[in-house]
Motif scaffolding. Structure first.
Motif, mmCIF file in Angstrom:
data_model
loop_
_atom_site.group_PDB
_atom_site.id
_atom_site.type_symbol
_atom_site.label_atom_id
_atom_site.label_comp_id
_atom_site.label_asym_id
_atom_site.label_seq_id
_atom_site.Cartn_x
_atom_site.Cartn_y
_atom_site.Cartn_z
ATOM 1 N N PRO A 1 1.067 1.458 -2.218
ATOM 2 C CA PRO A 1 1.158 2.643 -1.377
ATOM 3 C C PRO A 1 1.324 2.339 0.099
ATOM 4 O O PRO A 1 1.799 3.162 0.856
ATOM 5 C CB PRO A 1 -0.179 3.361 -1.646
ATOM 6 N N SER A 2 0.955 1.143 0.538
ATOM 7 C CA SER A 2 1.100 0.810 1.950
ATOM 8 C C SER A 2 2.488 0.277 2.284
ATOM 9 O O SER A 2 2.821 0.089 3.440
ATOM 10 C CB SER A 2 0.054 -0.234 2.350
ATOM 11 N N ASP A 3 3.305 0.049 1.258
ATOM 12 C CA ASP A 3 4.640 -0.518 1.452
ATOM 13 C C ASP A 3 5.621 0.638 1.579
ATOM 14 O O ASP A 3 6.042 1.219 0.601
ATOM 15 C CB ASP A 3 4.983 -1.398 0.248
ATOM 16 N N ASP A 4 6.009 0.977 2.817
ATOM 17 C CA ASP A 4 6.790 2.197 3.011
ATOM 18 C C ASP A 4 8.282 2.007 2.816
ATOM 19 O O ASP A 4 9.020 2.976 2.693
ATOM 20 C CB ASP A 4 6.524 2.813 4.391
ATOM 21 N N GLY A 5 8.758 0.784 2.832
ATOM 22 C CA GLY A 5 10.168 0.546 2.561
ATOM 23 C C GLY A 5 11.107 0.873 3.691
ATOM 24 O O GLY A 5 12.320 0.861 3.516
ATOM 25 N N PHE A 6 10.597 1.180 4.892
ATOM 26 C CA PHE A 6 11.481 1.393 6.020
ATOM 27 C C PHE A 6 11.899 0.051 6.594
ATOM 28 O O PHE A 6 11.236 -0.957 6.393
ATOM 29 C CB PHE A 6 10.801 2.265 7.075
ATOM 30 N N ASP A 7 12.987 0.053 7.343
ATOM 31 C CA ASP A 7 13.566 -1.224 7.730
ATOM 32 C C ASP A 7 12.900 -1.858 8.944
ATOM 33 O O ASP A 7 13.278 -2.922 9.382
ATOM 34 C CB ASP A 7 15.072 -1.089 7.961
ATOM 35 N N GLY A 8 11.913 -1.190 9.519
ATOM 36 C CA GLY A 8 11.109 -1.808 10.570
ATOM 37 C C GLY A 8 11.726 -1.808 11.937
ATOM 38 O O GLY A 8 11.170 -2.379 12.864
ATOM 39 N N SER A 9 12.877 -1.173 12.119
ATOM 40 C CA SER A 9 13.529 -1.195 13.427
ATOM 41 C C SER A 9 13.511 0.184 14.057
ATOM 42 O O SER A 9 14.507 0.683 14.518
ATOM 43 C CB SER A 9 14.968 -1.693 13.292
ATOM 44 N N ASN B 1 4.555 7.126 -12.610
ATOM 45 C CA ASN B 1 3.215 6.637 -12.925
ATOM 46 C C ASN B 1 2.326 6.597 -11.687
ATOM 47 O O ASN B 1 1.137 6.905 -11.759
ATOM 48 C CB ASN B 1 3.291 5.239 -13.547
ATOM 49 N N CYS B 2 2.914 6.205 -10.573
ATOM 50 C CA CYS B 2 2.142 6.130 -9.337
ATOM 51 C C CYS B 2 2.429 7.305 -8.406
ATOM 52 O O CYS B 2 1.526 7.806 -7.734
ATOM 53 C CB CYS B 2 2.443 4.840 -8.589
ATOM 54 N N HIS B 3 3.690 7.737 -8.381
ATOM 55 C CA HIS B 3 4.118 8.720 -7.382
ATOM 56 C C HIS B 3 4.145 10.140 -7.919
ATOM 57 O O HIS B 3 4.466 11.071 -7.174
ATOM 58 C CB HIS B 3 5.492 8.344 -6.836
ATOM 59 N N GLY B 4 3.850 10.337 -9.185
ATOM 60 C CA GLY B 4 3.806 11.668 -9.743
ATOM 61 C C GLY B 4 2.535 12.403 -9.366
ATOM 62 O O GLY B 4 1.622 11.840 -8.748
ATOM 63 N N PRO B 5 2.424 13.685 -9.735
ATOM 64 C CA PRO B 5 1.230 14.475 -9.404
ATOM 65 C C PRO B 5 -0.045 13.809 -9.910
ATOM 66 O O PRO B 5 -0.150 13.434 -11.072
ATOM 67 C CB PRO B 5 1.484 15.799 -10.124
ATOM 68 N N GLY C 1 -1.097 10.888 -9.131
ATOM 69 C CA GLY C 1 -1.000 9.440 -9.120
ATOM 70 C C GLY C 1 -1.622 8.826 -7.881
ATOM 71 O O GLY C 1 -1.919 9.502 -6.893
ATOM 72 N N GLU C 2 -1.792 7.509 -7.939
ATOM 73 C CA GLU C 2 -2.408 6.797 -6.823
ATOM 74 C C GLU C 2 -1.614 6.986 -5.536
ATOM 75 O O GLU C 2 -2.177 7.013 -4.443
ATOM 76 C CB GLU C 2 -2.522 5.312 -7.170
ATOM 77 N N ALA C 3 -0.299 7.093 -5.657
ATOM 78 C CA ALA C 3 0.571 7.291 -4.490
ATOM 79 C C ALA C 3 1.406 8.553 -4.695
ATOM 80 O O ALA C 3 2.621 8.555 -4.519
ATOM 81 C CB ALA C 3 1.460 6.077 -4.267
#
Length: 995
Positions: A39-47, A976-980, A982-984
């Motif tokens: 959940p802490s890994d947002d996947g944005f490119d950091g710029s 599994n994680c991102h659904g209603p 779910g952990e994320a």
């Protein structure tokens, strides 16, 4: 090159690509081995670019009960009492820090109308002598600021005064400020050009302030005039700024909470001499806009200066004529700054070559989102006068307004509201426009007794207004020299005098630009804008928003009533909602043997309480778009469109055009037959093209959508002169769709994801792309913008030179980019969040500077600067989505976006750079397309970091090797994680809130 999801997949050289079978095997193995959520890994490119980036979640927390109960001035020190409760109503008893400000509402000093706030608390804004990126130019290579220092409104912290805890959530604060000694002296480079004062101030009276007599009038370099009771003294690089205390005038105490508490503002207006609260219509007030109106677009993200300032009524205590940005030299007065920011790239000064920026924030590429359509200029209409010149000395062209003249989107008073209700035909109909909430002073923008030239000039900054202001307004000439704009004007800049512009073939009066007369002197004899631009007594409901209607005049030149000129866009939007395109209740019918589709259609005009007929009371130019969703072998109807009817255009629909002549002739005598029927209907029969007929699936659901225009002809005259002067959009009904069954399928509508009236309209009151022919209907857009459609589909300049059709895109270094609606819209709206952007043919949204020189003379942008700024929170899915359509799992049958429409490693490049390239490589065979899996199509449109794709999505069942026949080969496990629950859960990790 910035990190970008599609680069990881598509822009690698052919000999370095991993074979698909191996990729599939590796991903299957990884999916079995790896599990868990990040959940802490947002996947944005950091710029992320800090100064200009739209945050994902910056909405101020709600619920604190902060209320100012009284205010007074004792021995020169303001005293304020307030209460503070938590979100359950329980008193907060341990507040130890807050910030406060104090301002007065002073009569304007240049003319006898209107009032402005000015702050007693000030600060000096000294800045670095070089290095300001947006100030850099050929004539200012070091990025020096315009001025080395400036005065700005400020706050004082409770540590400076005395904060008393009275118990039970009640507090008293005594300011350190002494209003009888409110002055500040500053020094800095070039300050001698920052200000000017003369002894010919206000007229003798204002609406709520009598016997003012003559006083000093001070002006900043950009022409912003300070109100009464403010004076500047000094010489050279030193000035002293003084605010006099006037206890008989309206005052405002404001405060802010922050730190460990949610960002909360409060304000309280009072008259110190009496202790009374000012009354609207009796005392001077300025209650113009509401945060609720701002939030229809900004969605609670307006939290500036550390996130603690959120309310416009608090903002104006500092953002008023007393505050200047020393870097640009411009005023940060709220009414000027906000108008200029929202007009952005269409500002005449920007068109003339002068950027609009404040410190580190450049707004020159912004565009007001009320109207979304192609960039165009328009020819003058009637006796229109053009003002100002571009760098080449040519008169500045008129540009489409993009809705910036829809003034009631941001502020509206009761009188205008009532007139618009009558025009719309009811309160509920007007509510569909999502306009501003009514405020007591919301009509100031068009009332001559309250409007000021500074407001007009904030948008019309190609004009100067006073005969006697040349020495006051030094900044335009300084900026013209710095940024290379024209200096040929009478005042050494790009502007022309009010009512002294260009008309026809010459500057008015036959003089050359720069030698023409100044124009009529304003306000030197108590003239008001309203004497010309509000020259109608009483309500003007019948003509409100109609530019083309003549109005009384006292001079030989035409006058434009404010309610007509600046509500034309609004009237067109209201009028188009009175038009309803209706299909027959039976829907459409396919005769496969004959290759025809039949349906009934009519257009109802609720404004005239009638049905429209072509050549009778309307002009029809309605065409149609036809597509379908195929049924797979298991009987599932695709949730996305799957037609592909053009040899060079993957995912292309069947398009049917019918102009006015076609409708007059009852069709085109070949493929389209139109007959009048009863009850206002037309019966339409269309014969499919051979390509479309051959592409029909055995079973599926087809859709017929309306496109192009139907325009009512009202009794007021010709439609172009009444509804459209070249800038105002034509009145045009919202486009609608109907379905037909193919084979044994049941004709049901496509899934609903967004709603044009409920969600899109919060920002876009009019959306008209592709020549304006596709308007205000996502249900129409998704027919073409389907998962199989990419930008490989055009073979003309400038698209070839920009890339595609066998060449890597010059912006993104990709062979093709998906135009799938679900992917494209997410990417466009979040483009400025990260360092990467999206290139669709020659259009660029966001992204870094990827090249140094234009691709050719036709290149409209040169370096990549096509910024896109989403005005709200991109993480609040409810801003656009309806019915929880953003939630996982997705509806069955959703198709992933195409990544490659054919095998680029073995492509036929014989006709690269021409439209034939698509046919040579069989791009219309959508079953050969290499795709994202469905969820990955959307997630990677915002989360663009290639490492995140590799390490997060692909490890959890996402795929980049899906096909139409195998849409989810690795079985995406995102839900599994991102659904209603779910952990994320998406609704938790995104900034999902009610609209």
């Amino acid at each position: 090159m910035s990190s970008m999801t599609d680069d990881f997949i598509r822009s690698r050289s052919a000999n370095r690509r991993t074979p698909r079978a191996l990729v599939t095997l590796l991903l299957a193995t990884l999916a079995l081995i790896l599990a868990g959520c990040l959940p802490s890994d947002d996947g944005f490119d950091g710029s992320v670019d800090e100064p200009t980036t739209t945050p994902v979640a910056t909405a101020p927390a709600e619920g604190l009960g902060l209320s100012i109960t009284s205010a007074s001035v004792e021995d020169g020190h303001p005293v304020v009492e307030f209460t503070l409760l938590d979100d359950t109503g329980v008193p907060i008893t341990d507040l130890d820090n807050a910030s406060f400000t104090f301002a007065k509402l002073a009569p304007r000093s240049r003319y006898g109308v209107g009032y402005d706030w000015v702050n007693y608390i000030t600060r000096e804004r000294q800045v670095n002598p070089t290095g300001w990126a947006h100030a850099v130019s050929d004539n200012n290579p070091d990025g020096a600021p315009m001025f080395g220092n400036a005065i700005q409104g400020a706050v004082e912290n409770s540590n400076n005064g005395t904060l008393e805890n009275l118990g039970n959530g009640e507090y008293r604060y005594t300011f350190s400020l002494d209003v009888t000694n409110a002055e500040r002296t500053i020094t800095g480079d070039n300050l001698e050009n920052l200000w000017r004062c003369v002894d010919d101030g206000s007229h003798s009276g204002h609406a709520f302030s009598d016997d003012l007599e003559t006083d000093v009038r001070c002006t900043w370099a950009d022409g912003t005039t300070l109100p009464r009771g403010v004076r500047i003294e000094g010489s050279g690089d030193t000035l002293t700024y003084t605010v006099d205390y006037n206890p008989d005038w309206t005052h405002r105490v404001g405060m802010q909470l922050g730190g460990g508490l949610p960002a909360t503002n409060a304000w309280f207006d009072f008259i110190p001499a009496t202790g009374e609260t000012p009354m609207h219509g009796v005392d001077a007030t300025r209650d113009i806009i509401s945060l609720e109106s701002c939030n229809t677009c900004h969605d609670g993200t307006l939290a500036k200066h550390g996130g603690n300032r959120v309310e416009p009524q608090y903002c104006v205590t500092c953002h008023n004529p007393g505050s200047v940005d020393p870097v640009s030299g411009r005023s940060v007065d709220f009414k000027q700054m906000v108008h200029k920011i929202h007009r952005g790239g269409t500002l005449p000064s920007v068109q003339a070559g002068v950027p609009y920026f404040i410190r580190n924030n450049d707004f020159s590429n912004l565009r007001f989102p009320q109207a979304v359509h192609e960039n165009q200029t328009v020819a003058p209409a009637g006796n229109y006068v053009s003002h100002g010149v571009d760098r080449a000395g040519e008169p500045l062209g008129r540009t489409y307004s993009y809705g910036i003249d829809n003034c009631v989107k941001c502020h509206m008073g009761q009188d205008t509201h009532d007139e618009l209700v009558l025009l719309a035909g009811g309160e509920d109909r007007l509510a569909r426009q999502q306009l501003a909430v009514v405020t007591p002073d919301g009509d100031n923008w068009h009332e001559g007794s309250a409007r000021t030239v500074e407001v007009c000039a904030s948008c019309h900054d190609n004009v100067y207004w006073y005969d006697d202001s040349k020495d006051d307004e030094r900044l335009p000439a300084l900026m013209a020299q710095r940024f290379g704009a024209s200096t040929a004007g009478y005042r050494g800049d790009w502007r022309s005098g009010h009512r002294a512009g260009f008309t026809g073939d010459e500057w008015r009066g036959g003089m050359s630009f720069g030698a023409h007369h100044e124009g009529q002197s304003l306000f030197d004899t108590n003239n008001e804008c309203g004497s010309c631009h509000n020259n109608v007594d009483g309500p003007d409901t019948e003509n409100i928003g109609l530019r083309g209607i003549a109005q009384p005049r006292n001079f030989p030149f035409p006058h434009v009533n404010m309610n007509r000129a600046h509500l034309s866009f609004t009237r067109a939007a209201i009028r188009q909602d009175q038009l309803t395109i209706e299909f027959g209740s039976e829907g459409a019918a396919l005769d496969r043997e004959q290759g025809t589709i039949r349906f009934r259609l009519r257009v109802r005009d609720d404004g005239q309480n009638t049905f429209l007929r072509h050549d009778d009371n309307a002009r029809f130019q309605l065409g149609f778009v036809i597509g379908w969703r195929e049924q797979n072998a298991s009987g599932l109807i695709s949730a996305d469109y799957t037609q592909s009817t053009h040899p060079n255009w993957p995912g292309r629909t069947e398009d049917v055009g019918c102009n006015e002549a076609c409708w007059s002739d009852d069709g085109n005598d070949t493929s389209l037959i139109i007959n009048e029927a009863s009850n206002g209907y037309y019966e339409v029969t269309y014969t499919l093209s051979a390509e479309a007929a051959a592409n029909l699936p055995e079973h599926g659901v087809g859709t017929v959508a309306v496109q192009n225009q139907v325009v009512p002809l009202d009794e007021l005259g010709d439609v172009e002169s009444v509804w459209d002067d070249g800038r105002t959009p034509l009145v045009n009904a919202l486009h609608r769709t109907t379905e037909f069954a193919i084979g044994n399928a049941v004709a049901e509508p496509r899934r609903k994801v967004v709603d044009v009236e409920e969600t899109c309209r919060s920002c876009h009151i009019r959306f008209a792309k592709h020549g304006g022919n596709r308007r205000n209907s996502p249900e129409l857009c998704v027919l073409c913008h389907n998962p199989s459609n990419t930008d490989i589909s055009a073979g003309t300049q400038p698209f070839i030179t920009f890339g595609r059709l066998g060449n890597l895109g010059i912006y993104d270094r990709k062979f093709e980019e998906s135009k799938d609606f679900k992917r494209m819209i997410h990417h466009v709206h979040r483009a400025q969040m990260g360092g990467d952007g999206i290139q669709l043919r020659d259009n660029v949204f966001g992204g870094p500077l990827d090249r140094d020189t234009p691709a050719g003379a036709w290149d409209p942008q040169g370096p990549w600067d096509g910024e896109a700024h989403f005005p709200g929170s991109v993480g609040n899915c409810n801003t656009c989505h309806v019915e929880d359509s953003y939630q996982l799992p997705l509806q069955a049958g959703v198709i992933g976006s195409s990544i490659r429409t054919f095998d680029w490693d073995n492509a036929n490049f014989t006709n690269a750079g021409t439209g034939q390239f698509g046919a040579d490589n069989n791009v219309t065979d959508i079953h050969q397309h290499e795709r994202f899996s469905p969820i990955a199509s959307v997630c990677t449109s915002c989360h663009t970091d290639e490492a995140w794709l590799r390490d997060h999505i692909l490890q959890r069942g996402g795929s980049v090797t899906a096909t139409l026949d195998n849409p989810d080969p690795m079985q995406e496990g995102c839900a599994n994680c991102h659904g209603p629950g779910g952990e994320a859960d998406i609704s938790r990790v995104h900034d999902v809130r009610p609209r």
